[in-house]
Scaffold this motif. Structure first.
Motif, mmCIF file in Angstrom:
data_model
loop_
_atom_site.group_PDB
_atom_site.id
_atom_site.type_symbol
_atom_site.label_atom_id
_atom_site.label_comp_id
_atom_site.label_asym_id
_atom_site.label_seq_id
_atom_site.Cartn_x
_atom_site.Cartn_y
_atom_site.Cartn_z
ATOM 1 N N GLU A 130 15.077 -26.619 -3.879
ATOM 2 C CA GLU A 130 15.334 -27.489 -5.029
ATOM 3 C C GLU A 130 16.609 -27.105 -5.775
ATOM 4 O O GLU A 130 17.368 -27.976 -6.190
ATOM 5 C CB GLU A 130 14.133 -27.460 -5.979
ATOM 6 N N ILE A 131 16.838 -25.819 -5.950
ATOM 7 C CA ILE A 131 18.055 -25.421 -6.648
ATOM 8 C C ILE A 131 19.280 -25.848 -5.851
ATOM 9 O O ILE A 131 20.331 -26.174 -6.416
ATOM 10 C CB ILE A 131 18.086 -23.900 -6.938
ATOM 11 N N SER A 132 19.132 -25.909 -4.531
ATOM 12 C CA SER A 132 20.257 -26.319 -3.693
ATOM 13 C C SER A 132 20.531 -27.809 -3.831
ATOM 14 O O SER A 132 21.690 -28.240 -3.765
ATOM 15 C CB SER A 132 19.983 -25.947 -2.235
ATOM 16 N N HIS A 133 19.489 -28.625 -4.020
ATOM 17 C CA HIS A 133 19.733 -30.048 -4.315
ATOM 18 C C HIS A 133 20.570 -30.188 -5.584
ATOM 19 O O HIS A 133 21.439 -31.058 -5.681
ATOM 20 C CB HIS A 133 18.402 -30.779 -4.507
ATOM 21 N N VAL A 134 20.312 -29.326 -6.565
ATOM 22 C CA VAL A 134 21.029 -29.422 -7.835
ATOM 23 C C VAL A 134 22.440 -28.869 -7.710
ATOM 24 O O VAL A 134 23.405 -29.495 -8.152
ATOM 25 C CB VAL A 134 20.260 -28.679 -8.953
ATOM 26 N N THR A 135 22.578 -27.686 -7.103
ATOM 27 C CA THR A 135 23.918 -27.083 -7.029
ATOM 28 C C THR A 135 24.854 -27.905 -6.159
ATOM 29 O O THR A 135 26.063 -27.910 -6.394
ATOM 30 C CB THR A 135 23.848 -25.651 -6.463
ATOM 31 N N GLN A 136 24.320 -28.607 -5.165
ATOM 32 C CA GLN A 136 25.164 -29.460 -4.327
ATOM 33 C C GLN A 136 25.365 -30.846 -4.929
ATOM 34 O O GLN A 136 25.980 -31.700 -4.321
ATOM 35 C CB GLN A 136 24.559 -29.583 -2.923
#
Length: 503
Positions: A130-136
């Motif tokens: 989930e954090i990767s959906h946000v950071t990307q």
């Protein structure tokens, strides 16, 4: 809580076949995305299933903090993104195996997800994804092609879709216009976005010190749940469709990194994690029949159950007895749980049982026992947040004691460091009121409303504080408090006006 579909934010189904360049391609500003997230989060904070539980909050934050640190160290999380976005995690009292990422860095977890994981690594793998959906910036990229839609329409559309699993009628009331309704079925991340979040999340998970096998074992759980997906029990799979390709990719990454085994039995479940998962199971389903079922779990005494499973079942039974207000049965179950955990010698697990014991004492209004259980030894040792909240709540119900001022000071330090901690503000307000400090208590109530983005409620509390200051003689130091109240009232009133304009 609203069914918070982790990927229910992609407003455009088509996506280039090649992976996009990381961090590029979006035209929506960080500020605009944060504002949209704020609007949605305001509604979620008002949902009756929004949960503030110090024990589970601490658990999620313990898993979350290393992931944020690793993402920043890897260059995935830029300093600007870290500063501008909220990075708040919300817990929902919902049985669905689900998590969410909203615009502006709001993330959250349903208790149903915590309830099914069998290791910290599995739950951390979902958070890393989930954090990767946000950071990307997948959310911003998805919204980019919908630039003709106003942010309010987009926000209302997202809320409508999030409400769908809870109430179809509620969803229809929230969805704005035929265009939004027609696009509901398109709200899912593209395959390329999912692959990118897997790839980046896998690296973040590994660098944060977690076992990356958690990714595969979590995938296995979700894939197994796919058979019941149509009845709405596992909405995570509808928005995050698992493909053989994605699972094979994670297994291949394990082999390349030297983790050759993806068998779930290789991922150890410790006593602490087992009890926290049990807590989530009981708190996510409070109806009487479910609670009675937890009290009669066959794993409590089953010779086939592992010691870890037995401890988890005993924790669930104790908490369920408490919810059913059967103190005698809760005491017996707790004694059995305490013996088994003490025999293990695990300090973190012993602490979780101690917190449960204090929770039982508080429900029985034995507030002195709460202090005896949780006050540090030797005196002066800092209290962790769950202990601090429980001790402060007990002190607010007891006759005046010398240590009240010390705990008030500690709570003030906490909210200075984390001003969005609404529960800490409310606890501080109760303790201040018990101490006869009306003005700072009213201000703390206002700050709690600000933390939950209830601007109207904050205006009400700050006005009450302002009126009290005008009509009473202020003690030494309270003139500064009154000045802060005046400033915060103006800020809250400005936010109310902005909210009304946005509508």
């Amino acid at each position: 809580m609203l069914s918070l579909l982790t990927a229910a934010l992609c407003l455009q189904p088509a996506w280039p076949q090649a992976l996009p360049t990381l961090g590029h391609g979006e035209s929506i500003s960080l500020g605009a995305e944060r504002q949209l997230g704020d609007r949605i989060a305001r509604e979620l904070y008002r949902d009756p299933d929004y949960l503030e539980d110090p024990v589970l909050d601490e658990y999620i934050q313990r898993l979350w903090a290393p992931l944020v640190k690793a993402a920043a160290a890897r260059g995935e999380l830029s300093p600007e993104l870290q500063e501008r976005f909220a990075w708040r995690i919300l817990l929902g009292r919902d049985r669905t195996v689900n998590a969410f990422a909203l615009p502006g860095g709001y993330l959250g977890v349903h208790l149903g997800l915590i309830a099914v994981v069998t290791s910290d690594d599995e739950l951390a793998s979902v958070l890393a994804h989930e954090i990767s959906h946000v950071t990307q910036r997948h959310i911003a990229r998805s919204m980019d092609d919908q630039s003709k839609m106003t942010p309010w329409v987009i926000g209302s559309m997202i809320l409508g879709v999030l409400a769908a699993s809870k109430s179809a009628q509620g969803a229809q009331a929230l969805i704005v216009g035929g265009q939004a309704a027609a696009m509901q079925s398109q709200l899912s991340y593209s395959r390329d976005m999912e692959r990118e979040a897997d790839r980046v999340g896998y690296g973040v998970l590994s660098d944060a010190g977690y076992d990356p096998r958690g990714f595969v074992t979590m995938f296995a759980k979700l894939q197994q749940a796919a058979g019941v997906n149509d009845n709405g029990a596992f909405p995570y799979l509808r928005s995050h469709p698992l493909t053989s390709e994605r699972i094979a990719d994670m297994q291949a990454r394990q082999q390349l990194s030297g983790n050759l085994s993806g068998n779930s039995s290789t991922v150890t479940q410790d006593l602490t994690q087992s009890m926290l998962a049990a807590r989530a199971r009981v708190m996510s389903n409070g109806n009487v029949d479910a609670l009675k079922a937890w009290t009669q779990d066959s794993k409590i005494n089953s010779p086939q159950a592992t010691p870890t499973q037995q401890v988890g079942a005993l924790y669930a039974a104790t908490l369920a007895h408490l919810q059913l207000r059967d103190s005698a049965s809760a005491e017996r179950s707790l004694q059995s749980l305490e013996r088994r955990v003490q025999d293990s010698g695990s300090e973190p697990a012993i602490r979780v049982v101690r917190l449960l014991k204090a929770e039982m004492a508080a429900r029985q209004e034995r507030f002195g026992a709460v202090l005896s259980l949780l006050l540090p030894s030797p005196p002066g040792t800092a209290l962790a947040r769950p202990e601090l909240i429980a001790v402060a709540q007990a002190l607010a119900r007891l006759p005046p004691q010398p240590m009240r001022n010390e705990v008030i000071g500690t709570l003030r330090e906490l909210v200075q460091q984390i001003p969005q901690d609404a529960q800490a503000w409310n606890t501080l307000a109760s303790l201040l009121a018990a101490q006869g400090m009306t003005l700072p208590a009213l201000r703390a109530e206002g700050e709690a409303q600000m933390a939950r983005m209830d601007w109207t409620g904050a205006v009400d509390r700050f006005r009450a504080a302002q009126d009290w200051a005008r009509n009473n003689r202020l003690a030494a130091g309270e003139h500064i408090e009154a000045s802060i109240v005046d400033t915060r009232l103006r800020q809250a009133q400005t936010l109310v006006r902005e909210m009304q304009t946005q509508r």
